[in-house]
Design a protein around this motif. Structure first.
Motif, PDB file in Angstrom:
ATOM      1  N   CYS A 107      -7.804   0.283  -6.677  1.00 25.76           N
ATOM      2  CA  CYS A 107      -6.458   0.254  -6.088  1.00 25.76           C
ATOM      3  C   CYS A 107      -5.375   0.022  -7.143  1.00 25.76           C
ATOM      4  O   CYS A 107      -5.342  -1.012  -7.804  1.00 25.76           O
ATOM      5  CB  CYS A 107      -6.357  -0.838  -5.040  1.00 25.76           C
ATOM      6  N   PRO A 108      -4.470   0.994  -7.321  1.00 24.88           N
ATOM      7  CA  PRO A 108      -3.400   0.862  -8.313  1.00 24.88           C
ATOM      8  C   PRO A 108      -2.379  -0.211  -7.948  1.00 24.88           C
ATOM      9  O   PRO A 108      -1.623  -0.663  -8.791  1.00 24.88           O
ATOM     10  CB  PRO A 108      -2.729   2.242  -8.303  1.00 24.88           C
ATOM     11  N   GLU A 109      -2.379  -0.597  -6.685  1.00 24.15           N
ATOM     12  CA  GLU A 109      -1.404  -1.605  -6.264  1.00 24.15           C
ATOM     13  C   GLU A 109      -2.021  -2.990  -6.231  1.00 24.15           C
ATOM     14  O   GLU A 109      -1.389  -3.949  -5.768  1.00 24.15           O
ATOM     15  CB  GLU A 109      -0.840  -1.236  -4.894  1.00 24.15           C
ATOM     16  N   VAL A 116      -3.258   1.435   4.380  1.00 27.68           N
ATOM     17  CA  VAL A 116      -4.688   1.488   4.681  1.00 27.68           C
ATOM     18  C   VAL A 116      -5.084   0.371   5.621  1.00 27.68           C
ATOM     19  O   VAL A 116      -4.478  -0.690   5.631  1.00 27.68           O
ATOM     20  CB  VAL A 116      -5.493   1.390   3.362  1.00 27.68           C
ATOM     21  N   PHE A 136      -6.063  -5.434  -2.865  1.00 27.30           N
ATOM     22  CA  PHE A 136      -7.224  -5.989  -2.174  1.00 27.30           C
ATOM     23  C   PHE A 136      -7.609  -7.378  -2.622  1.00 27.30           C
ATOM     24  O   PHE A 136      -7.536  -7.695  -3.816  1.00 27.30           O
ATOM     25  CB  PHE A 136      -8.457  -5.095  -2.392  1.00 27.30           C
ATOM     26  N   CYS A 141       0.826  -1.212   0.000  1.00 25.49           N
ATOM     27  CA  CYS A 141       0.000   0.000   0.000  1.00 25.49           C
ATOM     28  C   CYS A 141       0.860   1.261   0.000  1.00 25.49           C
ATOM     29  O   CYS A 141       1.866   1.345   0.688  1.00 25.49           O
ATOM     30  CB  CYS A 141      -0.912   0.003   1.220  1.00 25.49           C
ATOM     31  N   LYS A 142       0.446   2.231  -0.816  1.00 21.25           N
ATOM     32  CA  LYS A 142       1.187   3.492  -0.875  1.00 21.25           C
ATOM     33  C   LYS A 142       0.384   4.645  -0.294  1.00 21.25           C
ATOM     34  O   LYS A 142       0.722   5.816  -0.511  1.00 21.25           O
ATOM     35  CB  LYS A 142       1.590   3.788  -2.327  1.00 21.25           C
ATOM     36  N   GLY A 143      -0.698   4.321   0.376  1.00 24.86           N
ATOM     37  CA  GLY A 143      -1.460   5.376   1.034  1.00 24.86           C
ATOM     38  C   GLY A 143      -1.994   6.442   0.112  1.00 24.86           C
ATOM     39  O   GLY A 143      -2.119   7.619   0.488  1.00 24.86           O
ATOM     40  N   CYS A 144      -2.381   6.040  -1.102  1.00 21.24           N
ATOM     41  CA  CYS A 144      -2.848   7.033  -2.080  1.00 21.24           C
ATOM     42  C   CYS A 144      -4.255   7.520  -1.777  1.00 21.24           C
ATOM     43  O   CYS A 144      -4.727   8.500  -2.346  1.00 21.24           O
ATOM     44  CB  CYS A 144      -2.788   6.453  -3.484  1.00 21.24           C
ATOM     45  N   ARG A 145      -4.960   6.785  -0.954  1.00 19.34           N
ATOM     46  CA  ARG A 145      -6.315   7.171  -0.520  1.00 19.34           C
ATOM     47  C   ARG A 145      -7.406   6.965  -1.572  1.00 19.34           C
ATOM     48  O   ARG A 145      -8.548   7.376  -1.347  1.00 19.34           O
ATOM     49  CB  ARG A 145      -6.351   8.640  -0.082  1.00 19.34           C
ATOM     50  N   LEU A 146      -7.090   6.362  -2.709  1.00 22.03           N
ATOM     51  CA  LEU A 146      -8.148   6.163  -3.709  1.00 22.03           C
ATOM     52  C   LEU A 146      -9.234   5.260  -3.151  1.00 22.03           C
ATOM     53  O   LEU A 146     -10.429   5.517  -3.321  1.00 22.03           O
ATOM     54  CB  LEU A 146      -7.575   5.582  -5.005  1.00 22.03           C
ATOM     55  N   CYS A 147      -8.823   4.217  -2.435  1.00 23.35           N
ATOM     56  CA  CYS A 147      -9.830   3.319  -1.868  1.00 23.35           C
ATOM     57  C   CYS A 147     -10.593   4.019  -0.756  1.00 23.35           C
ATOM     58  O   CYS A 147     -11.806   3.892  -0.635  1.00 23.35           O
ATOM     59  CB  CYS A 147      -9.175   2.054  -1.336  1.00 23.35           C
TER      60      CYS A 147
END
Ligand SMILES: Cc1ncc(C[n+]2csc(CCOP(=O)(O)OP(=O)(O)O)c2C)c(N)n1
Ligand SMILES: Cc1ncc(C[n+]2csc(CCOP(=O)(O)OP(=O)(O)O)c2C)c(N)n1
Ligand code: SF4
Ligand code: SF4
Ligand code: SF4
Ligand code: SF4
Ligand code: SF4
Ligand code: SF4
Ligand SMILES: [Mg+2]
Ligand SMILES: [Mg+2]
Lengths: 260, 191, 379, 75, 260, 379, 75, 191
Positions: free
Chosen positions: D61-63, D43, D66, D13-19
């Motif tokens: 999620c770009p990574e 997250v 999930f 997780c990169k903490g991008c906050r999209l989710c």
């Protein structure tokens, strides 16, 4: 972690052809989403053993670290030429390129136009994030009018830097192109629709049709100077104004019902 | 006299900026300086570092194989740069993110909860300025005043609050650097 | 990219200021009267393009981000044909794409300054600093018989000076000139006293302005009849001979008492300096010969200075390219050793000291009376 | 309770906050108390019971961080 | 030769800006006709002292021997980039390129597309003769389907060599293009109409409008293996089937009456 | 272009037949099992492309006329990545456009045969025969530290053989290989006995086939971490060293009793042969050393054969490029003279005889007893 | 008669016959008796009186070989 | 023994073909041969030429600076190649297109109305074959039979009439070559 004894039904799982190594992308970068869609389709269409990808030069050059299939790395902009070489020698392979907007729409213009003119049996995944991400967020040919980038600090001025280029529409004029569409990663629904475009593009090749291309509007939060959610918002509201999504041309032959 | 200082950690921790501040401060004091960043995509997400050299005569190699001091904000940075210190060199360790301890016993180690202190100062990204403060506390390469002026110059006239936050972070680092931290690995309970 | 190099402040204000190499070269070109810049982003050169993107429009001059390096070099060809002062910059892979264009510029005798901020190769390679385009810059880049002056600064201040100097050479000889630096010089910051140079313009008389009140002019490299092309080539070769005679540049440091000479340019020379200090501290008398013009290569000067030394150690950020010119220059008179790192790795002063020691040891004089310094050091 | 409707690869997780932004139930947040090996606050699921397993988080999620599971009838 | 004492009125005279040296072209080559049209317009629009031409690589590379104006010679395909450099530094000049179809539509694709995208204030004279004349009549991207050339001895097969490329139509999609038309040298009437297209293209630039391009269908009797008259016939009957003539796009601003 | 070279007759029928160099190289590649050809028309190479355009489809193999040389070299890169035998051909300006691609091929360790039928440069130059791309082929074409084997035939029959040989080298060492000829060899016709060579395939194990039943493979030249790229470069350098050791090729003619050696390759060597006959008729004992591999350059062999001669005369269709490697090889042991013509002009045997005489005269031995052959000739 | 409606630059003519074919009055032909410096049989006007000065020949000639004059009222 | 023959004139006069015929005939007779054309756009419209070398041992330079014989069909060709003949060399001049006379007195000159003869044989473009006949009449480098076979082979089985015309042209050249023409410039009335 411990789960219920009866293992619960999986609604979404990590695609098999997607490696689980952490990506090198910036937080919220759209490339990761597009990678995942491709991996899902490779799994669903069972292409893992016949797929040969052509990586291009851009932030996505490392795609071969994330997709567990054969890959060849093309010089900047030349992926469609490289894919042509692969395709002609490997008639049974599934061949696709993954290119950014700088790569495809700037330095690679001649190669994509002529791969299209030749009707090469290849699929093009064209990720348009409106900047040169890898080199630090300079203007791309696709950058919006007025867009501030590291090479248009005052905003893109058409009298100096020209107009956003509708490259996919231009390619759609060539008879060699069997399918062209424009999607986006702005939200789950759009992402779903975009996956549909990609599926049709991939299937076109599997049925021996000419070049297929899906332009995918994506984000570069770092290059845009926005948070990831802001970037998605910008994509959904502003970028689509210049680049409407949808199917641009569909010259695929009619097909057996099971396809419909 | 030539001092090579390395600042290393994650991208986004303001390391290149902190290094730039140090270099400008030294320049203002009439010293010879050079600043060399790690560059390119590796900075994106991944690690970032820069090397600042301060000297009294023209600088040869802008890249050091023997550093007088190093600031390491992350575990990978610790692993990579600890070996580069000269004997007696100073290693500033960001305790907030690094649990592992330095292994060398011939160097001076200063442990600071840089990230924590930065957050107190108002922004995680001040972590490097905190560390710089710590470093200057133990190695007064430049005057605090010069650092303040460099900060002011680089941030530009219009950004008061930012400057205030940076100075707070700097002073927090200096303060803790003078008192706290591990005098030397010897002083650390061996694990 | 740093705050300073982005700040709107005109960089021309004294006192010494800290500048990134890419920014300094860009501003130096502007101060030298550069009329037009054409480029395409690439690491580790991008900041140069970005500096021009901001400054040139401010000054009402020409900046175009081309669609590719091919586009850039050919826009530059057109601009140069109007007699303008033109700058183009890129890095290794992009420079390779300019091979045909450079051959045309040389054949058409058009002035141009091309900055190559070299990165590791071959292919996409890495973005780390390198000096592995030496052969390309000095010998074989484009097709046909032509040479291009190549200037190699070893500091950011010198980089700024040589960019200005390059414009002078380009116009004096109607030729493209390459300023060859590695990623370190492009990316590092050093103090630079902004006493910018403003080279005078060399009157043209050949440039395209529209044929008003004079016969039409053609800027071309085609001479279909071999006799004509040979005559053109003879003219070019005579010009190259003049350049080779007049425009050699080099620096010699602590060679007077030296027994071993390091030959290095650019960042390798900087590393060598530190190494020389360390070696001398250990009693090994080493000096530095630093070619500044890589073509013309200062062969004569090098030969006269090192012929009688015990050994020459060539240091490069490459697998060994300039070393060929060094060997050509000394023609077997003195043993030539080589130490290089590739792919973006910069040799450390320590390594260079080691290389010097090895050379020294291997060239130990048969004369037993003379104390062997290697012994002294280790003894 | 033991059932976890979503599994998150926190190490990626990169903490991008999209989710976080997309979650209709607002049951995702960045865990400020943790910094993962990549240097980000990953997250975490704040309320497993409220999660409807809609998998919107997984889609954005770009990574590809999930895995989403259906709530067993049992539960 | 002796004439009437009262010198007769001249109905057609050799254009002043056209040198009278014998051309190097093959008998009946269309290039000569296009050169003449350009010369006539340079005279009529009085551009002789401000025109800077950009010659391209092809049989027409020697155009600078025939038009008595300043010229710069571009590498193969790069004329639009070279013209961009000239244009940006010489705002008051009249700048045009003269390019063949191999030059513009093959190797030079990226350069023409991006000169168009930038809306460069240049005029493009694009002479499409459907082959690579200078190198011996090989296939060009514009060659017709089934056309026999020295590199498609069995005729152009789209599955191997792709489709004729409608490059001018593609360029017309770009907002930077102010005017695009396709003419021909097939007969006096068409030649007259084509001159009209060229005039509008030239005038567009003189009024500060963006890139203008006129594609001119031409002949290569030698490359086509026909006599000159046969080639003209072929042009008029066959080639136009694939490449319809006429105005393709006209984005020029409305203008003062004297223009109409 | 001639009737024969266009005729449908399979050229493989004995007895000796007359073939154009371009046609012979094309057919040799086909007979050698070339799977795919990618090219773009350019004089004086066009017939090679045209031959492939006719023959490859007949044989169900791949022929693509690319949109440009950039397209051709990159299609070739993709084809080579599948393990195919790939041929690309062009001439000087087109080869310049392949600089980046060749660097990528070398960095990605992909086998390829590239034929350069050289014409006069620089720029558009002329279409006449030349040898002025020697530096480019042997040293500086693309960016980064890499070398490419370069084979230079002196006859059409040898050209055919070396094309086949080039495929072998390319696969054995996983490297691009250049066959370097001038316009004369491309355009002339000579008898050739069609005993075509069919080199065995070197097993791969790296080529892309789709990851069926094995881990996925990646063909790449990017190694972002400098340490990784340096390791890759070390591997490449080791390979180049092996090639340099094993793959030198050359021919020596009438050197045994020679006092002067001409060093020349390709058509220059042919002209030299005629000149040598004439000179020997006049009593001047001249021999020929003909490098066949230009890289690796047969330095050792050259040095041992000419070191003790009176003079060396290098003859090129250039302003002097290989002469540098000759000087490097003999390292000052013997005076090296040069005679070259440029722009498409081919030196005549008469000129070469003159150049030899001059060299001879200038190196007249101090020993007065020995009769001076120059005297003999003019006396 | 002295008036010549068209003047032809015979030294530049390449005998391509485009003018011959287009001439509505059929008064142009290649002069087989001549080979010009370029090696071609140049065109010649066979009947000046029949020529209408329509200038079609001038419009199609790739060598710009024609000058066309109006027939003077006088004549 | 090595003989270099140059054939020169306009493009479209069939010079390269005639040279090729000569080379094939010589090859069939077991001689060493080479054929080198002028090439590229210069052939278009402009001049064309080729050099054929026939020898008894391997051929060195495929380009000659001393020709044993030359066929010149046009004035520029005469000007360019007359100087290249060896003393006693043969110069075949196409009198139909060339009025000027050779200036050298140390060579053998054969004047033939090649173009006229070609037209008689049915096609202007046979002019080179006529000239080849004339050359072979004075310099029997190869047998007529070999030339006939070479023509037959190059033209291919299907083209009888063409072959007939070519042979007619060849024989016309040989015939006139044996009898007519100027024995030497001396025999020409000086202008
Ligand atoms: C020949 C060449 N020119 C320039 C570069 C530098 N470069 C690397 S990636 C890139 C463009 C990336 O932009 P895009 O294709 O949009 O990909 P993104 O990073 O935005 O996903 C450039 C110019 C290069 N590697 N090679
Ligand atoms: C880089 C490069 N590649 C190839 C060539 C060879 N070449 C010269 S002209 C030409 C194409 C000519 O075709 P076109 O542009 O259609 O002009 P035409 O001769 O048909 O008028 C080519 C490929 C060259 N000179 N430079
Ligand atoms: S720079 Fe932009 S495109 Fe590249 S990884 Fe970061 S966010 Fe993605
Ligand atoms: S599955 Fe739906 S509700 Fe549950 S966390 Fe993800 S987005 Fe929120
Ligand atoms: S979307 Fe993925 S990467 Fe972004 S915060 Fe959520 S889990 Fe982390
Ligand atoms: S080859 Fe074709 S285009 Fe070239 S001059 Fe001859 S006819 Fe014209
Ligand atoms: S002017 Fe008209 S009628 Fe007279 S020659 Fe020309 S085409 Fe014929
Ligand atoms: S059109 Fe011109 S070139 Fe052709 S035949 Fe007539 S006059 Fe001669
Ligand atoms: Mg992008
Ligand atoms: Mg054409």
């Amino acid at each position: 972690m411990t789960l219920e004894t009866a293992p619960p039904r999986v609604l979404y799982a990590h695609p098999a052809s997607l490696t689980d190594r952490a990506s090198h992308y910036c937080p919220g970068c759209g490339h990761g989403i597009v990678h995942r869609l491709i991996a899902e389709l490779i799994d669903e269409l069972d292409l893992g053993e016949r797929a040969i990808g052509v990586a291009s030069v851009g932030c996505s050059v490392f795609i071969y670290d994330y997709l567990d299939i054969d890959f060849v790395e093309a010089p900047h902009g030349r992926a469609p030429a490289v894919a042509t070489g692969v395709r002609r020698l490997r008639p049974d392979a599934f061949v696709f390129t993954y290119q950014g907007d700088g790569d495809l729409a700037a330095i690679g213009t001649a190669e994509i136009v002529h791969a299209a003119a030749r009707g090469e049996r290849i699929a093009i995944v064209f990720v348009n994030n409106g900047v040169y991400g890898m080199t630090g967020g300079q203007m791309a040919p696709t950058s919006l009018l007025g867009q501030r980038t590291t090479s248009t600090p005052a905003g893109r001025d058409p009298t100096l830097a020209g107009y956003p280029i509708p490259i996919t529409e231009m390619l759609a004029l060539v008879p060699g192109v069997s399918y062209a569409a424009r999607g986006s990663v702005a939200d789950p629904a759009t992402i779903g629709r975009t996956k549909g475009y990609l599926r049709r593009a991939f299937e076109a090749q599997l049925r021996g049709e000419g070049l297929s291309i899906v332009e995918i509007l994506s984000t570069c939060p770092v290059g845009w100077g926005m948070t990831a959610p802001e970037a998605m918002e910008h994509l959904a509201r502003v970028v689509v104004e210049t680049y409407p999504t949808g199917v641009i041309v569909d010259r695929r032959q009619p097909h057996p019902p099971q396809e419909a | 006299m030539e001092q090579g200082v390395i600042l290393a950690g994650f991208g986004g921790q303001g390391l290149l900026f902190a290094g730039h501040v140090l270099a400008r401060a030294a320049l203002a004091e009439g010293r010879a300086v050079s600043w060399m960043p790690s560059y390119g995509p590796e900075m994106r997400g991944g690690t970032a570092s820069c090397t600042v050299i301060v000297a009294d005569r023209p600088i040869g190699s802008p890249i050091v194989d023997r550093a007088a001091a190093a600031v390491v904000l992350t575990p990978p940075a610790l692993a990579r740069f600890e070996p580069m210190l000269v004997p007696g060199g100073l290693l500033v360790v960001n305790e907030t993110l690094i649990e592992a301890l330095p292994t060398r016993t011939d160097i001076e180690v200063l442990g600071l909860p840089c990230t924590a202190l930065a957050r107190e100062a108002g922004d995680d990204r001040l972590v490097s300025v905190v560390a710089l403060g710590g470093l200057l506390a133990r190695r007064p390469i430049v005057e605090r005043a010069s650092v303040r002026d460099a900060l002011a110059e680089l941030l530009g006239p219009s950004r008061f609050e930012v400057l205030a936050a940076d100075l707070a972070a700097l002073d927090a680092g200096i303060e803790r650097g003078l008192v706290g931290g591990l005098a030397s690995p010897a002083a650390v309970p061996a694990k | 990219m740093t705050t300073l190099s982005r700040s709107g402040r005109p960089a021309a204000a004294a006192p010494p200021t800290l500048m990134k190499g890419n920014d300094a070269m860009a501003e130096a070109a502007i101060q030298a009267g550069c009329d037009a810049y054409f480029g395409y982003p690439i690491t580790p050169q991008a900041e140069l393009l970005e500096w021009m993107a901001r400054r040139m429009p401010e000054l009402g001059r020409v900046f175009v981000q081309a669609e590719s390096e091919l586009g850039a070099i050919n826009m530059a060809l057109g601009a140069a044909a109007t007699g303008a002062r033109v700058l183009v910059s890129s890095s290794s892979p992009g420079i390779s794409l300019m091979a045909e264009g450079m051959s045309y510029l040389a054949g058409s005798e058009l002035p141009l300054v091309l900055v190559n901020v070299m990165r590791g190769g071959p292919g996409l390679g890495s973005i780390g600093p390198a000096q592995s385009d030496y052969f390309q810059a000095t010998k074989g880049h484009g097709h046909g018989d032509y040479r291009v002056p190549v200037l190699a600064p070893a500091s950011i201040a010198e980089a700024a000076d040589l960019v200005a100097e390059a414009f002078t050479l380009a116009e004096r000889y109607r030729t493209p000139v390459i300023v060859l630096v590695d990623g370190v010089i492009g990316q590092a910051m050093e103090p630079i006293v902004p006493d910018w140079r403003h080279p005078a313009r060399v009157p043209g008389g050949w440039e395209l302005t529209g044929a008003a009140g004079r016969p039409a002019r053609v800027v071309r490299s085609l001479h279909l009849r071999p006799e004509d092309l040979e005559a053109h080539n003879d003219h070019l070769q005579a010009k190259f001979a003049t350049i080779a005679e007049r425009e050699m540049r080099w620096a010699a440091e602590s060679l007077d008492d030296a027994e071993v000479a390091i030959v290095a340019y650019g960042t390798a020379a900087r590393v060598a300096r530190t190494a020389i200090e360390r070696a001398r501290d250990d009693g090994v008398r080493v000096g530095l010969f630093r070619p500044i013009s890589l073509w013309p290569f200062p062969s004569r000067e090098l030969a006269t200075r090192v012929r009688r030394l015990r050994a020459v150690v060539v240091v490069e950020l490459s697998a060994g390219q300039m070393v060929e010119d060094v060997r050509l220059a000394v023609a077997g008179d003195v043993p030539v050793f080589f130490h290089g790192r590739t792919g973006g790795v910069v040799p450390t002063p320590g390594e260079v000291v080691e290389a010097v020691r090895r050379a020294w040891a291997l060239t130990a004089p048969v004369d037993a009376d003379e104390p062997d310094p290697v012994q002294l050091v280790y003894g | 309770m033991a059932f976890l409707p979503v599994r998150i690869a926190a190490e990626r997780c990169k903490g991008c906050r999209l989710c976080v932004t997309i979650c209709p139930k607002d049951v995702l947040e960045l865990d400020e108390s943790v910094v993962n090996a990549l240097g980000y606050h990953p997250v975490r699921l704040t309320d497993a019971t409220a999660c409807t397993s809609c998998a919107l988080c997984a889609r954005v999620c770009p990574e590809a961080g999930f895995a989403v599971f259906a709530r067993p009838k049992a539960a």
